[in-house]
Design a protein around this motif. Sequence first.
Motif, short mmCIF file in Angstrom:
data_model
loop_
_atom_site.label_atom_id
_atom_site.label_comp_id
_atom_site.label_asym_id
_atom_site.label_seq_id
_atom_site.Cartn_x
_atom_site.Cartn_y
_atom_site.Cartn_z
N GLY A 26 0.78 -1.23 0.00
CA GLY A 26 0.00 0.00 0.00
C GLY A 26 0.81 1.28 0.00
N THR A 27 2.13 1.14 0.00
CA THR A 27 2.99 2.33 -0.01
C THR A 27 3.03 2.94 -1.41
OG1 THR A 27 4.33 1.21 1.64
CG2 THR A 27 5.30 3.14 0.62
N MET A 28 3.43 4.20 -1.48
CA MET A 28 3.67 4.83 -2.78
C MET A 28 4.73 4.04 -3.52
SD MET A 28 2.51 8.02 -3.46
CE MET A 28 4.04 8.60 -4.18
N ARG A 29 4.56 3.91 -4.81
CA ARG A 29 5.52 3.10 -5.54
C ARG A 29 6.07 3.81 -6.77
NH1 ARG A 29 3.32 0.95 -10.21
NH2 ARG A 29 1.08 0.76 -10.34
N ALA A 30 7.21 3.31 -7.23
CA ALA A 30 7.75 3.75 -8.51
C ALA A 30 6.95 3.03 -9.60
CB ALA A 30 9.22 3.42 -8.62
N VAL A 31 7.22 3.35 -10.87
CA VAL A 31 6.42 2.78 -11.93
C VAL A 31 6.62 1.27 -12.06
CG1 VAL A 31 8.04 3.25 -13.82
CG2 VAL A 31 5.59 3.16 -14.28
N HIS A 32 7.81 0.76 -11.76
CA HIS A 32 8.09 -0.67 -11.98
C HIS A 32 7.99 -1.52 -10.72
CE1 HIS A 32 10.83 2.06 -14.16
NE2 HIS A 32 10.27 1.51 -15.19
N PHE A 33 8.43 -0.97 -9.62
CA PHE A 33 8.47 -1.75 -8.38
C PHE A 33 8.21 -0.82 -7.21
CE2 PHE A 33 12.45 -0.02 -6.96
CZ PHE A 33 13.03 0.39 -8.14
N CYS A 34 7.81 -1.41 -6.09
CA CYS A 34 7.51 -0.58 -4.92
C CYS A 34 8.80 -0.13 -4.25
CB CYS A 34 6.65 -1.37 -3.94
SG CYS A 34 6.39 -0.51 -2.38
N SER A 35 8.87 1.15 -3.95
CA SER A 35 10.09 1.67 -3.35
C SER A 35 10.21 1.24 -1.89
CB SER A 35 10.13 3.19 -3.47
OG SER A 35 8.88 3.73 -3.04
N ALA A 36 9.09 0.85 -1.29
CA ALA A 36 9.14 0.45 0.13
C ALA A 36 9.43 -1.03 0.28
CB ALA A 36 7.82 0.80 0.80
N CYS A 37 8.63 -1.89 -0.36
CA CYS A 37 8.81 -3.33 -0.15
C CYS A 37 9.54 -4.01 -1.30
CB CYS A 37 7.46 -4.00 0.11
SG CYS A 37 6.42 -4.12 -1.37
N GLY A 38 9.74 -3.30 -2.41
CA GLY A 38 10.52 -3.85 -3.53
C GLY A 38 9.75 -4.77 -4.45
N LYS A 39 8.45 -4.95 -4.20
CA LYS A 39 7.69 -5.87 -5.04
C LYS A 39 7.42 -5.27 -6.43
CE LYS A 39 5.47 -8.88 -1.69
NZ LYS A 39 6.61 -9.82 -1.63
N VAL A 40 7.51 -6.17 -7.42
CA VAL A 40 7.26 -5.74 -8.80
C VAL A 40 5.78 -5.43 -8.98
CG1 VAL A 40 7.31 -6.44 -11.23
CG2 VAL A 40 9.23 -7.02 -9.74
N GLN A 41 5.51 -4.36 -9.70
CA GLN A 41 4.14 -3.89 -9.90
C GLN A 41 3.62 -4.30 -11.28
OE1 GLN A 41 2.65 -2.19 -7.21
NE2 GLN A 41 4.56 -2.82 -6.22
N PRO A 42 2.30 -4.39 -11.42
CA PRO A 42 1.76 -4.72 -12.74
C PRO A 42 2.20 -3.67 -13.77
CG PRO A 42 0.00 -4.08 -11.23
CD PRO A 42 1.24 -4.17 -10.42
N PRO A 43 2.60 -4.11 -14.97
CA PRO A 43 3.05 -3.15 -15.98
C PRO A 43 1.93 -2.21 -16.39
CG PRO A 43 3.53 -5.40 -16.67
CD PRO A 43 2.62 -5.48 -15.49
N VAL A 44 2.27 -0.95 -16.56
CA VAL A 44 1.30 0.00 -17.09
C VAL A 44 1.78 0.41 -18.48
CG1 VAL A 44 0.38 0.93 -14.95
CG2 VAL A 44 2.53 1.81 -15.85
N PRO A 45 0.87 0.66 -19.39
CA PRO A 45 1.30 1.00 -20.75
C PRO A 45 1.92 2.39 -20.82
CG PRO A 45 -1.11 1.03 -20.60
CD PRO A 45 -0.60 0.68 -19.25
N VAL A 46 3.23 2.41 -20.87
CA VAL A 46 3.94 3.69 -21.01
C VAL A 46 4.91 3.57 -22.18
CG1 VAL A 46 3.81 4.40 -18.60
CG2 VAL A 46 5.72 2.98 -19.35
N ASP A 47 5.32 4.70 -22.73
CA ASP A 47 6.32 4.64 -23.79
C ASP A 47 7.70 4.41 -23.16
OD1 ASP A 47 7.93 7.30 -23.66
OD2 ASP A 47 5.84 7.91 -23.47
#
Length: 248
Positions: free
Chosen positions: A26-47
């Motif tokens: 539930g922490t704020m995350r970067a686009v690829h992975f969570c900056s707090a727990c390091g878990k990979v996040q679902p990909p979002v369509p970006v260029d």
Amino acid sequence: MTNVESNTSSSLTMPGDATATCWSCGTMRAVHFCSACGKVQPPVPVDYFTFFALPRKLHVDAALLEREFYELSLKLHPDLCARADKREQEWSLEQSSLLNDAYRTLKDPIKRTEYLLRLEGVELEEQSKTATEKARATGEIKKQVVPPDLLEEVFELNMQLEELRMQKKLGEDDPALVEEIGKHKLELEKKYEALLEELKTYWAEWDQLPDDAAEENRRKVRDKMVDLLNRRSYIRNLVRDVNEAVEN
Ligand SMILES: [Zn+2]
């Protein structure tokens, strides 16, 4: 490629997007992975530029890009045993493949330029594909427009290539002609190399455009780059013709 533009709208998760939270902690995350727990996040369509949190500019710090690439490779690696969650493993795979594509495209000066032009709505491949299909349909040999500064040279070279093909058919050998053709080829290769330097001046023009630059000004720089890429592929095809004629 055309929907990339709309996919980068502000409703999507972008680096620094305040609404994006990690699916796991539930922490704020970067686009690829969570900056707090390091878990990979679902990909979002970006260029690809957004993927690396880079501005849509053509001068790219190669060392920085490489560093980011290796850092992200480690963080997104699908084989990490910490990825117990099945979904996270899948996201890792997707993110890693996106990372590789993005890196390969952005590190190469020509691919990067072509990619940016496509993001800008220029359909380079479509243009040539349409031209090829049209030529095939009419049974014509596909003709490329000769860049004006090459007109004379191309004319002379094509005559010499024609002569060479003729001689070969007759089993004749003309070392002087082959040498002449070789000189032309060298000239073409020099011009081909010089194009990269010319391209960099257009990069500078593009990168200096303000974000709210008028479409007309953006188009002017885009057109210069498209013209250069066309000249480049023209020269490449011509050198290929020379090689074929000489080697066959
Ligand atoms: Zn988290």
